[in-house]
Each structure stands twice: as structure tokens, then as C-alpha cells.
Design a protein around this motif. Structure first.
Motif, PDB file in Angstrom:
ATOM      1  N   ILE A 196      45.024  32.640  54.833  1.00 39.59           N
ATOM      2  CA  ILE A 196      45.352  34.164  54.439  1.00 39.59           C
ATOM      3  C   ILE A 196      46.091  34.432  53.330  1.00 39.59           C
ATOM      4  O   ILE A 196      45.685  35.268  52.297  1.00 39.59           O
ATOM      5  N   ALA A 197      47.095  33.751  53.061  1.00 41.91           N
ATOM      6  CA  ALA A 197      48.040  33.868  51.929  1.00 41.91           C
ATOM      7  C   ALA A 197      47.074  33.266  50.818  1.00 41.91           C
ATOM      8  O   ALA A 197      47.240  34.215  49.415  1.00 41.91           O
ATOM      9  N   LEU A 198      46.438  32.423  50.819  1.00 41.44           N
ATOM     10  CA  LEU A 198      45.407  31.968  49.422  1.00 41.44           C
ATOM     11  C   LEU A 198      44.345  32.765  49.088  1.00 41.44           C
ATOM     12  O   LEU A 198      44.186  32.940  48.086  1.00 41.44           O
ATOM     13  N   SER A 199      43.625  33.514  50.201  1.00 38.57           N
ATOM     14  CA  SER A 199      42.812  34.599  49.980  1.00 38.57           C
ATOM     15  C   SER A 199      43.471  35.672  49.236  1.00 38.57           C
ATOM     16  O   SER A 199      42.935  36.276  48.276  1.00 38.57           O
ATOM     17  N   VAL A 200      44.548  36.151  49.655  1.00 38.48           N
ATOM     18  CA  VAL A 200      45.243  37.304  48.930  1.00 38.48           C
ATOM     19  C   VAL A 200      45.500  36.922  47.432  1.00 38.48           C
ATOM     20  O   VAL A 200      45.106  37.773  46.468  1.00 38.48           O
ATOM     21  N   LEU A 201      45.861  35.645  47.338  1.00 38.26           N
ATOM     22  CA  LEU A 201      46.388  35.114  45.948  1.00 38.26           C
ATOM     23  C   LEU A 201      45.052  35.126  44.978  1.00 38.26           C
ATOM     24  O   LEU A 201      45.270  35.881  43.841  1.00 38.26           O
ATOM     25  N   LEU A 202      44.256  34.421  45.543  1.00 41.17           N
ATOM     26  CA  LEU A 202      42.805  34.177  44.478  1.00 41.17           C
ATOM     27  C   LEU A 202      42.240  35.464  44.292  1.00 41.17           C
ATOM     28  O   LEU A 202      41.568  35.747  43.234  1.00 41.17           O
ATOM     29  N   ILE A 203      42.213  36.421  45.470  1.00 35.99           N
ATOM     30  CA  ILE A 203      41.500  37.887  45.180  1.00 35.99           C
ATOM     31  C   ILE A 203      42.163  38.691  44.047  1.00 35.99           C
ATOM     32  O   ILE A 203      41.832  39.195  43.129  1.00 35.99           O
ATOM     33  N   ASN A 204      43.402  38.587  44.046  1.00 31.20           N
ATOM     34  CA  ASN A 204      44.461  39.502  43.155  1.00 31.20           C
ATOM     35  C   ASN A 204      44.229  38.561  41.648  1.00 31.20           C
ATOM     36  O   ASN A 204      44.276  39.276  40.612  1.00 31.20           O
ATOM     37  N   TYR A 205      44.209  37.281  41.797  1.00 32.25           N
ATOM     38  CA  TYR A 205      43.919  36.321  40.446  1.00 32.25           C
ATOM     39  C   TYR A 205      42.732  36.902  39.749  1.00 32.25           C
ATOM     40  O   TYR A 205      42.750  37.242  38.853  1.00 32.25           O
ATOM     41  N   VAL A 206      41.807  37.004  40.739  1.00 30.50           N
ATOM     42  CA  VAL A 206      40.203  37.196  40.242  1.00 30.50           C
ATOM     43  C   VAL A 206      40.308  38.489  39.488  1.00 30.50           C
ATOM     44  O   VAL A 206      39.705  38.850  38.542  1.00 30.50           O
ATOM     45  N   ASP A 207      40.778  39.428  40.366  1.00 32.96           N
ATOM     46  CA  ASP A 207      41.052  41.149  40.041  1.00 32.96           C
ATOM     47  C   ASP A 207      41.761  41.055  38.378  1.00 32.96           C
ATOM     48  O   ASP A 207      41.256  41.783  37.667  1.00 32.96           O
ATOM     49  N   TRP A 208      42.824  40.292  38.186  1.00 30.21           N
ATOM     50  CA  TRP A 208      43.619  40.306  37.187  1.00 30.21           C
ATOM     51  C   TRP A 208      42.574  39.721  35.887  1.00 30.21           C
ATOM     52  O   TRP A 208      42.664  40.259  34.833  1.00 30.21           O
ATOM     53  N   CYS A 209      41.821  38.647  36.271  1.00 28.40           N
ATOM     54  CA  CYS A 209      40.868  38.083  35.175  1.00 28.40           C
ATOM     55  C   CYS A 209      39.999  39.019  34.919  1.00 28.40           C
ATOM     56  O   CYS A 209      39.444  39.099  33.810  1.00 28.40           O
ATOM     57  N   PHE A 210      39.516  39.602  36.013  1.00 24.74           N
ATOM     58  CA  PHE A 210      38.464  40.541  35.996  1.00 24.74           C
ATOM     59  C   PHE A 210      38.749  41.754  34.730  1.00 24.74           C
ATOM     60  O   PHE A 210      37.874  42.121  33.843  1.00 24.74           O
ATOM     61  N   LYS A 211      39.961  42.055  34.970  1.00 22.96           N
ATOM     62  CA  LYS A 211      40.387  43.345  34.268  1.00 22.96           C
ATOM     63  C   LYS A 211      40.749  42.810  32.883  1.00 22.96           C
ATOM     64  O   LYS A 211      40.407  43.565  31.756  1.00 22.96           O
ATOM     65  N   LYS A 212      40.827  41.519  32.497  1.00 23.26           N
ATOM     66  CA  LYS A 212      41.272  41.022  31.217  1.00 23.26           C
ATOM     67  C   LYS A 212      39.890  40.480  30.640  1.00 23.26           C
ATOM     68  O   LYS A 212      39.998  39.920  29.499  1.00 23.26           O
ATOM     69  N   LYS A 213      38.792  40.669  31.421  1.00 22.58           N
ATOM     70  CA  LYS A 213      37.299  40.142  30.910  1.00 22.58           C
ATOM     71  C   LYS A 213      37.308  38.571  30.745  1.00 22.58           C
ATOM     72  O   LYS A 213      36.698  38.263  29.857  1.00 22.58           O
ATOM     73  N   GLU A 214      38.209  37.919  31.480  1.00 21.79           N
ATOM     74  CA  GLU A 214      38.203  36.723  31.606  1.00 21.79           C
ATOM     75  C   GLU A 214      37.372  36.097  32.811  1.00 21.79           C
ATOM     76  O   GLU A 214      37.821  35.423  33.645  1.00 21.79           O
ATOM     77  N   PHE A 215      35.938  36.227  32.742  1.00 26.66           N
ATOM     78  CA  PHE A 215      35.365  35.992  33.789  1.00 26.66           C
ATOM     79  C   PHE A 215      35.088  34.709  34.151  1.00 26.66           C
ATOM     80  O   PHE A 215      34.847  34.222  35.277  1.00 26.66           O
ATOM     81  N   LYS A 216      35.157  33.560  33.110  1.00 21.02           N
ATOM     82  CA  LYS A 216      34.877  32.384  33.373  1.00 21.02           C
ATOM     83  C   LYS A 216      35.907  31.668  34.314  1.00 21.02           C
ATOM     84  O   LYS A 216      35.653  30.878  34.904  1.00 21.02           O
ATOM     85  N   LEU A 217      37.030  32.319  34.305  1.00 23.07           N
ATOM     86  CA  LEU A 217      38.276  31.710  34.913  1.00 23.07           C
ATOM     87  C   LEU A 217      38.177  32.029  36.290  1.00 23.07           C
ATOM     88  O   LEU A 217      38.906  31.588  37.244  1.00 23.07           O
ATOM     89  N   CYS A 218      37.210  33.068  36.764  1.00 23.29           N
ATOM     90  CA  CYS A 218      37.068  33.597  38.273  1.00 23.29           C
ATOM     91  C   CYS A 218      36.261  32.686  38.991  1.00 23.29           C
ATOM     92  O   CYS A 218      36.491  32.487  40.161  1.00 23.29           O
ATOM     93  N   LYS A 219      35.622  31.678  38.444  1.00 21.42           N
ATOM     94  CA  LYS A 219      34.484  30.950  39.264  1.00 21.42           C
ATOM     95  C   LYS A 219      35.240  29.931  40.386  1.00 21.42           C
ATOM     96  O   LYS A 219      34.761  30.078  41.479  1.00 21.42           O
ATOM     97  N   GLU A 220      36.196  28.991  39.970  1.00 20.66           N
ATOM     98  CA  GLU A 220      36.913  28.315  40.715  1.00 20.66           C
ATOM     99  C   GLU A 220      37.258  29.004  42.119  1.00 20.66           C
ATOM    100  O   GLU A 220      37.510  28.591  43.213  1.00 20.66           O
ATOM    101  N   SER A 221      38.249  30.107  41.730  1.00 21.61           N
ATOM    102  CA  SER A 221      38.628  31.029  42.628  1.00 21.61           C
ATOM    103  C   SER A 221      37.775  31.481  43.676  1.00 21.61           C
ATOM    104  O   SER A 221      37.859  31.443  44.924  1.00 21.61           O
ATOM    105  N   LEU A 222      36.722  32.079  43.181  1.00 21.96           N
ATOM    106  CA  LEU A 222      35.664  32.736  43.933  1.00 21.96           C
ATOM    107  C   LEU A 222      34.889  31.375  44.904  1.00 21.96           C
ATOM    108  O   LEU A 222      34.565  31.886  45.908  1.00 21.96           O
ATOM    109  N   ASP A 223      34.557  30.526  44.165  1.00 23.20           N
ATOM    110  CA  ASP A 223      34.118  29.227  45.115  1.00 23.20           C
ATOM    111  C   ASP A 223      34.869  28.924  46.138  1.00 23.20           C
ATOM    112  O   ASP A 223      34.242  28.546  47.188  1.00 23.20           O
ATOM    113  N   TYR A 224      36.260  29.020  46.042  1.00 19.08           N
ATOM    114  CA  TYR A 224      37.093  28.595  47.192  1.00 19.08           C
ATOM    115  C   TYR A 224      37.078  29.560  48.269  1.00 19.08           C
ATOM    116  O   TYR A 224      36.907  29.179  49.427  1.00 19.08           O
ATOM    117  N   ILE A 225      37.054  30.909  47.957  1.00 21.45           N
ATOM    118  CA  ILE A 225      37.126  31.952  48.963  1.00 21.45           C
ATOM    119  C   ILE A 225      35.707  31.797  49.602  1.00 21.45           C
ATOM    120  O   ILE A 225      35.989  32.091  50.768  1.00 21.45           O
TER     121      ILE A 225
END
Length: 276
Positions: A196-225
Motif C-alpha cells: 500500500i505504501a509503495l503504491s502511494v509513493l509510485l502514484i505520487n511520483y508518476v503524478d510529479w513526473c507527469f506534471k513535469k512532462k518527464e513521461f519516460k521516467l514513469c514507465k518503471e513505476s507504472l509497470d510495478y503498479i
């Protein structure tokens, strides 16, 4: 009276105090030391005064097993609730939960640590508050996150980083996330609470990268989720992960469907954030 001495020692260790701090000037340190070892008997008044100095109810002192179990259950429940309301920007409920944290007795170092984390998150849980932070304040928060370590606090530390991810720049956040993912790379060995903790971390990280338009950085976290179990407790982050995945790949219609489902499920605040 060795029974009292042993329990006083156990309480002192739980509170993280030295013998000098535990004696609190009520009795001499040397006398107190002998009480713990069963060499001296402590008077009733002195005993009660020491408990009072540390805000410990005598009933809790003699019923510590039930008290510890109840505190543990209450703490976990409050933390889980806090994660939810901080995501929803529910200011009044955030304050109520912090007050509930403060009522837990005894206030062990670990519980004090959790209260500190909760207050930090309360002050910085939305984007407006984050923008008001000075560089000095940001550095102070970063230091607090890794300042102390208590048993069983990895779960809470992950939650803290998750909720304060925007204190870091993208490179720093990426470093932390990659380090944590390496540690928990084998999902089959991750316990439910940490999932649960990891899922919160990864979603917030993806959201942060998404806002910064760093889309490539999202893949590993989304795959883990995606690999997380299909459990009800993880449904929300998995749905959010689906939204980000579809958005990154340009599937706007599917992303809109996910947003609609979230909106109709009561996550209006979250949807408004996603639309910014």
C-alpha cells in the motif's frame, strides 16, 4: 517489588529514556537504578509521581499488553485514514487525526516521530503549500525524513516520501524511487502494508513526473503498479496508474473513461487535480 522494577525498566525503554530522565528528579538516579534491578523498593507516591511525569496512566502501566496492542491497532488505522484524507485535501479531518495521534499514550519516540511526519504532511500536502516553501524549509524537511530511524518505520518513511515527493526535484525523487524499487523488486515477498505504501509513493511520483512532462521516467513505476495484486486496498492506485498509462500513450478517450469512473466514485478532488 522486582515486578515493578522490571515494568519500569520496560516502560523506560519503550519511551526511549535514560535512567536519569526516567527518574525525573522524583528520586535519585542511583536509587532508581536499584529499583529497576529489584534492589530497592519504590514508595507508592514516588512511583505515581514518576508515572505522572511521563503522562502514563497507572492503569496503562499495569495493563501494558492490551495498551500496546490497542495503540498499535489504533496507530495503523489512523495512518491509513491519514493517507486517504491528505490525498483528499480534507483539512478538518487532517487536524482531527493529528489530535488523535497526540492522544495515544504513552508518547513513545516512535509515536512522536509519526506525529512529526503527520504534521509535516499536513503543512505540505497540497501544491499551494508546497510552492510557499523556501529552499531552507525544503532542506529541513528532507533532513527530517532521514534524521531518525525506529523499528518498523520503513512503511511510514515510504508514506512520508510519497506525500512529500514534491519537496524534491525530479532527479532526487527518481533516485529515491529507483532505490526503493530495487529494495522491493520481488513483489511476491512484499507484505500488504508495504504494498500500500509503495503504491502511494509510485502514484505520487508518476503524478510529479507527469506534471513535469518527464513521461519516460514513469514507465518503471507504472509497470510495478500493474504487477501489484488485484486487491481492494490497491484498487485506487491501480486505477490511477491506468489513467496515467493511457494518458502517456495518448489514449485520451480511455483516460477520460477512467476519470469519469473516479469522479462518479466520489474522488472529485483527485479528478480536479488531474485536470490541472
Amino acid at each position: 517489588m522486582n515486578y515493578i522494577g522490571k515494568k519500569l525498566k520496560s516502560l523506560r525503554q519503550e519511551l526511549g529514556l535514560t535512567q536519569t530522565e526516567m527518574a525525573a528528579g522524583v528520586i535519585s538516579v542511583s536509587f532508581y537504578s536499584k529499583v529497576e534491578r529489584g534492589l530497592n523498593d519504590i514508595g507508592v507516591n514516588d512511583f505515581l509521581d514518576i508515572l505522572q511525569e511521563h503522562n502514563v496512566d497507572p492503569k496503562d502501566f499495569f495493563n501494558d499488553f492490551k495498551s500496546k496492542k490497542a495503540n498499535k491497532e489504533k496507530l495503523v488505522s489512523l495512518v491509513n485514514r491519514f493517507v486517504t484524507v491528505s490525498t483528499e485535501d480534507n483539512e478538518s479531518e487532517i487536524k482531527n487525526i493529528i489530535k488523535s495521534f497526540e492522544k495515544i499514550k504513552p508518547q513513545t519516540p516512535f509515536i512522536k516521530f509519526i506525529i512529526l511526519l503527520a504534521r509535516l504532511i499536513a503543512e505540505t500536502h497540497n501544491e499551494t503549500a508546497m510552492k510557499k516553501l523556501t529552499n531552507k524549509q525544503r532542506n529541513t524537511i528532507k533532513n527530517i525524513i532521514f534524521r531518525e530511524s525506529y523499528n518498523d518505520d520503513e512503511y511510514y518513511r515510504i508514506l512520508l516520501i510519497a506525500n512529500l515527493i514534491q519537496v524534491y526535484n525530479v532527479d532526487e525523487a527518481t533516485f529515491f524511487v529507483k532505490s526503493i524499487l530495487r529494495r522491493y523488486h520481488d513483489i511476491t515477498k512484499v507484505d500488504k502494508k508495504t504494498e500500500i505504501a509503495l503504491s502511494v509513493l509510485l502514484i505520487n511520483y508518476v503524478d510529479w513526473c507527469f506534471k513535469k512532462k518527464e513521461f519516460k521516467l514513469c514507465k518503471e513505476s507504472l509497470d510495478y503498479i500493474k504487477q501489484l495484486p488485484d486487491d481492494i486496498e490497491l484498487a485506487f492506485p491501480k486505477i490511477l496508474g491506468l489513467y496515467f498509462d493511457e494518458s502517456i500513450h495518448g489514449n485520451k478517450e480511455k483516460a477520460e473513461v477512467v476519470k469519469k469512473v473516479l469522479y462518479e466514485s466520489g474522488y472529485k478532488v483527485m479528478v480536479k487535480r488531474m485536470e490541472k
